[in-house]
Design an enzyme around this catalytic site. Structure first.
Site, PDB file in Angstrom:
ATOM      1  N   LYS A  98     -35.094 115.340 -28.817  1.00  0.00           N
ATOM      2  CA  LYS A  98     -33.773 115.068 -29.383  1.00  0.00           C
ATOM      3  C   LYS A  98     -33.508 113.575 -29.595  1.00  0.00           C
ATOM      4  O   LYS A  98     -32.748 113.196 -30.481  1.00  0.00           O
ATOM      5  CB  LYS A  98     -32.689 115.637 -28.467  1.00  0.00           C
ATOM      6  CG  LYS A  98     -32.663 117.162 -28.397  1.00  0.00           C
ATOM      7  CD  LYS A  98     -32.064 117.758 -29.642  1.00  0.00           C
ATOM      8  CE  LYS A  98     -31.887 119.274 -29.530  1.00  0.00           C
ATOM      9  NZ  LYS A  98     -31.500 119.864 -30.828  1.00  0.00           N
ATOM     10  N   GLU A 120     -22.154 117.250 -30.352  1.00  0.00           N
ATOM     11  CA  GLU A 120     -22.014 118.558 -29.719  1.00  0.00           C
ATOM     12  C   GLU A 120     -23.284 118.790 -28.916  1.00  0.00           C
ATOM     13  O   GLU A 120     -24.338 118.218 -29.240  1.00  0.00           O
ATOM     14  CB  GLU A 120     -21.848 119.657 -30.768  1.00  0.00           C
ATOM     15  CG  GLU A 120     -23.143 120.229 -31.367  1.00  0.00           C
ATOM     16  CD  GLU A 120     -23.949 119.219 -32.180  1.00  0.00           C
ATOM     17  OE1 GLU A 120     -23.375 118.218 -32.608  1.00  0.00           O
ATOM     18  OE2 GLU A 120     -25.157 119.450 -32.386  1.00  0.00           O
ATOM     19  N   SER A 387     -41.185 121.061 -26.822  1.00  0.00           N
ATOM     20  CA  SER A 387     -40.089 120.195 -27.274  1.00  0.00           C
ATOM     21  C   SER A 387     -39.338 119.503 -26.152  1.00  0.00           C
ATOM     22  O   SER A 387     -38.703 118.485 -26.370  1.00  0.00           O
ATOM     23  CB  SER A 387     -39.121 120.990 -28.143  1.00  0.00           C
ATOM     24  OG  SER A 387     -38.681 122.139 -27.454  1.00  0.00           O
TER      25      SER A 387
END
Lengths: 406, 272
Positions: A98, A120, A387
Site C-alpha cells: 500500500k 479510507e 501483498s
C-alpha cells in the site's frame, strides 16, 4: 515460453477514464473540478523526471525497494507441482504494498499545495501507509475506518494514532470499508480546497484507478525483471488477491502485453460463493455504479449494495477496480476465489513451510497456489504477490483458534 | 412540456418552494400523506428521495432517513407506487425523484414506469452530464427532465456545458459539502447565480443547507426556487408513531417556509 511474446499494446484507460465500458467518473458535481485538477497534475508529473526521481528515491531509501522475489522451495516441494515464487511485498516499510501508492499520492498532494490528506481503510494497512507518509511529509491526516473494522484491527488503529493520524470510526451503513469510503468522499466534498483524498485502491472516480495502478505497478515491473534474471523467462501464471484490486493491478499491469502470462485474481470467497456470504463481485456480481466508477458489484435486485463477508477486512468490499472488470470481460485476466477456510489452511502452510506470516488478504492468493500448483508441471512457474504481512491479523487468527491474547 | 416547465411558465412572480423527503421514511405509510401535507402548506415542487444503501453526497439526516427507509423495505418499485397513489388526488404538483444511479440501473424500463407513475423530473446525484448520454434521451422521450447540479467548484466553462444540457430547472448546490451542512453563505451564492443567468433561461433553484424560513427568504431574493430537505426529514422522523401528526407538522413547517419564500420574492429584483 519466450521473453518476446508480446501482445498488442494495451493502453487503458481511454477517454473519460474508461477501461472499455468500466470506470469513468460518477461523482457529485462538487468533486469534478478537483478530479480534473488531479488528472491534469498527474499528466504533468507522470513524465516529469524530477517527480519520478523523487518517487524513486523514496521507494528505495524509505520503503526499502526493490522487494525480493523469493523462490519458495519448501512450499514448492510440499505442493509437488509448479515452482512458486513469492514477490515479497510484506517486506515493504509498514508491511504491505500500500505504501507505494501513498508515497506517490502524498507527493502529488505536496505539489498541489494541499496541507491535509484523508484516507479510507479496511484492514488498516492503507490507513497506516497514509499516516506514515503524512508524518514524513508533515501533512495533517484523518483516516476513516468502519466501526466494525476499528474493532477487528485494533493494532493498526493504534499504529495510526502513534503516527499522529486521527482515526475516525464510521458508524453508518455496514460499518466497514465501503462506508469508510462514503465518509471519506463526504469529507472531501466539504474540504476539497485544502485536502487531497488518498484513495487506497484502484477504484473510485477517474483518475484514481489509473494513478493508483501506476504507483502500484512497481510491483510487477520489479517482479518481471527479477524472474527474468532468475529463470531467464516469464512466469506461466501471475496471481494476486483482489479486493479493490490494487496489488493485483500492480502485479498484472507490466505483464498485460505478455500474452502468454496467465493473470489470475483471487477474490474473497468467504463462506463459499453459493452461500452469498462472500466478497467476490467478479465471480458472483453484476455491473453497476458505486464510489464513482462503473464496475462489477455485489448488489441486490433493487440496486442496493449488498453486505459482504470475508475473513480479511482488506478484501471485504462489494466492488472492484474497474480495470479488473475490463480485464475479465476481454478475457485477459481470470478471476477465481478462495474461501475463508481455504485461506486459513494456506496461511498455515506458508507459515510452516517457509516461515512467512502472510496477511489474510495475501493468503487468498496462496490458497489458489495450494489448490492449483499440484496440477501443474514442475517446469511451470507461478509468481504470487505476497501483498502484505499478517502481524495485524494475529488477533483474528487467535480468535479462530479459540485463544485469547492478552 | 413537462409539469416542471408548465409550473415555471405559469408562476408569474412566485418563487418555488421545493421540499425533499425520502420515500418510505420514517414508515412507508407516512410518505403519501406527507407529500399532500407539504402541498397543503404551499410547497410547489416535491422532491422525493429514492433510498440508497450508499448515499455518498448526503449528510447525517438524509443518510439516516435512507437507512430507515431501506429497513422498512422501500424499493424503487414501491417508491413509484407511492407516486402513483399521490397522483390519484394531485395531478398538478411536479414530482422530482432524487437518488443514485445504481437504483435506476437496476430497473431497465425506469423511464416508462416513472412516467406512468407520474414522475416529472430526476436528479441523479452521481451522474454528471458527460455520462448521461444514454439515459437523458430515454428520459426525454418520457417527458422526464434530467435535472443537473451546478456546484460552487464548477468552473464557468463547465457550467456553460452543464447549462446547455440542462432541462426543467438547474439545481445550484449552495455550498461545498453535503446535504444539511451549516456553512451556507447567501452572498456568494447570489453572485454566482447572477453569473449563471447570463448563460441560461432555465430557472435556478438553490439547495443544501437551507433549514429555516429566514434562510429561505434570503435565498428567495435571488433564486427562482428554494430546496429544503434535511430539516423536513428530521421533522417527519420525530413523528414516526403518527402519520397524521407528521403530516400536520409538515404543513405547519411548509407554511412558515412559504411565508419566508414569499417575503424573499417580494424583496427580489425583477428578472431574478
Amino acid at each position: 515460453m519466450s521473453v518476446a511474446s508480446k501482445g498488442s499494446n494495451y493502453a487503458q484507460p481511454g477517454d473519460n477514464g474508461l477501461f472499455g465500458e468500466y470506470g469513468g467518473r460518477y461523482v457529485a458535481e462538487t468533486l469534478t473540478h478537483a478530479l480534473d485538477q488531479l488528472a491534469e497534475l498527474y499528466e504533468q508529473v507522470r513524465n516529469d523526471p524530477e517527480f519520478q526521481q523523487e518517487l524513486h528515491e523514496d521507494l528505495t531509501d524509505y520503503v526499502g525497494r526493490p522487494t525480493p522475489l523469493y523462490f519458495a522451495k519448501r512450499l514448492t516441494a510440499e505442493l509437488g507441482g509448479a515452482k512458486v515464487y513469492l514477490k515479497r511485498e510484506d517486506l515493504n516499510h509498514t508491511g504491505a504494498h500500500k505504501i507505494c501508492n501513498t508515497i506517490g499520492q502524498a507527493l502529488l498532494a505536496k505539489r498541489m499545495g494541499k496541507p491535509r490528506v484523508i484516507a479510507e481503510t479496511g484492514a488498516g494497512q492503507h490507513g497506516v501507509a497514509t499516516a506514515t507518509v503524512a508524518a514524513r511529509l508533515g501533512l495533517k491526516c484523518d483516516v476513516y475506518m468502519g466501526a466494525e473494522d476499528v474493532e477487528r484491527q485494533s493494532l493498526n488503529v493504534y499504529r495510526m494514532k502513534l503516527l499522529g493520524a486521527n482515526v475516525i470510526p464510521v458508524h453508518s451503513g455496514s460499518k466497514t470499508l465501503k462506508d469508510a469510503l462514503n465518509e471519506a468522499m463526504r469529507d472531501w466534498v466539504t474540504n476539497v480546497d485544502d485536502t487531497h483524498y488518498i484513495i487506497g485502491t484502484v477504484a473510485g472516480p477517474h483518475p484514481f484507478p489509473m494513478l493508483v495502478r501506476d504507483f502500484a505497478s512497481v510491483i510487477g515491473s520489479e517482479a518481471r525483471s527479477q524472474i527474468l534474471a532468475k529463470e531467464g523467462r516469464l512466469p506461466d501464471v501471475a496471481v494476486a488477491c483482489v479486493g479493490g484490486g490494487s496489488n493485483a493491478m500492480g502485479l498484472f499491469y507490466p505483464f498485460i502485453d505478455d500474452i502468454d502470462v496467465e493473470l489470475v485474481g483471487v477474490e474473497a470467497g468467504g463462506r463459499g460463493l453459493k452461500t452469498g456470504a462472500h466478497a467476490a463481485p467478479l465471480n458472483d456480481g453484476k455491473v453497476g455504479v458505486l464510489h464513482g466508477n462503473r464496475t462489477y458489484l455485489m448488489a441486490d435486485d433493487d440496486g442496493q449494495i449488498a453486505q459482504t463477508h470475508s475473513i480479511s477486512a482488506g478484501l471485504d468490499y462489494p466492488g472492484v477496480g474497474p480495470e479488473h472488470s475490463h480485464l475479465k470481460d476481454i478475457g485477459r485476466a481470470r478471476y477465481d476465489s478462495a474461501t475463508d477456510e481455504e485461506t486459513m489452511a494456506a496461511f498455515r502452510v506458508l507459515n510452516r513451510t517457509e516461515g512467512i506470516l502472510a496477511a489474510l488478504e495475501s493468503s487468498h492468493a496462496i490458497a489458489w497456489v495450494v489448490k492449483n500448483a499440484p496440477t501443474m508441471d514442475p517446469d511451470n512457474i507461478i509468481l504470487v504477490n505476497l501483498s502484505g504481512r499478517g502481524d495485524k491479523d494475529i488477533n483474528t487468527i487467535a480468535k479462530l483458534d479459540n485463544i485469547t491474547l492478552s | 412540456m413537462s409539469r416542471i416547465s408548465q409550473y415555471f411558465a405559469a408562476r408569474k412572480g412566485r418563487k418555488a418552494l421545493i421540499s425533499f423527503l425520502t420515500a418510505g421514511d420514517p414508515t412507508i405509510e407516512h410518505t403519501v400523506p406527507a407529500l399532500h401535507a407539504l402541498v397543503a402548506g404551499g410547497v410547489d415542487i416535491l422532491e422525493v428521495g429514492i433510498p440508497f444503501s450508499d448515499p455518498e453526497a448526503e449528510g447525517p439526516a438524509i443518510q439516516a432517513s435512507s437507512e430507515r427507509a431501506l429497513h422498512n423495505g422501500t424499493t424503487l418499485v414501491r417508491v413509484l407506487k407511492m407516486i402513483a397513489e399521490f397522483r390519484q388526488t394531485n395531478a398538478d404538483t411536479p414530482i422530482v425523484l432524487m437518488g443514485y444511479l445504481n437504483s435506476i440501473l437496476a430497473m431497465p424500463d425506469f423511464p416508462q414506469r416513472a412516467q406512468a407513475a407520474g414522475v416529472d423530473g430526476l436528479i441523479m446525484v452521481n451522474l454528471p452530464p458527460e455520462s448521461a448520454a444514454q439515459l437523458q434521451p430515454q428520459l426525454q422521450a418520457c417527458d422526464i427532465d434530467l435535472i443537473y447540479l451546478v456546484a460552487p467548484t464548477t468552473t464557468d466553462e463547465r457550467a456553460r456545458f452543464i447549462l446547455e444540457n440542462a432541462a426543467g430547472f438547474v439545481y445550484y448546490v449552495s455550498l461545498k459539502g453535503i446535504t444539511g451542512a451549516d456553512n451556507l453563505d447567501t452572498q456568494t451564492v447570489s453572485s454566482r447565480l447572477a453569473e449563471l443567468r447570463q448563460h441560461t433561461d432555465l430557472p435556478l433553484c438553490v439547495g443544501f443547507g437551507i433549514k429555516t424560513p429566514e434562510t429561505a427568504e434570503a435565498v428567495a431574493t435571488f433564486a427562482d426556487g428554494v430546496v429544503v430537505g434535511s430539516a423536513l426529514v428530521n421533522l417527519l422522523a420525530e413523528h414516526v408513531d403518527s402519520v397524521e401528526a407528521g403530516a400536520t407538522a409538515l404543513t405547519e413547517s411548509a407554511l412558515a417556509l412559504r411565508e419566508g419564500v414569499d417575503r424573499g420574492a417580494d424583496r427580489s429584483s425583477p428578472g431574478s
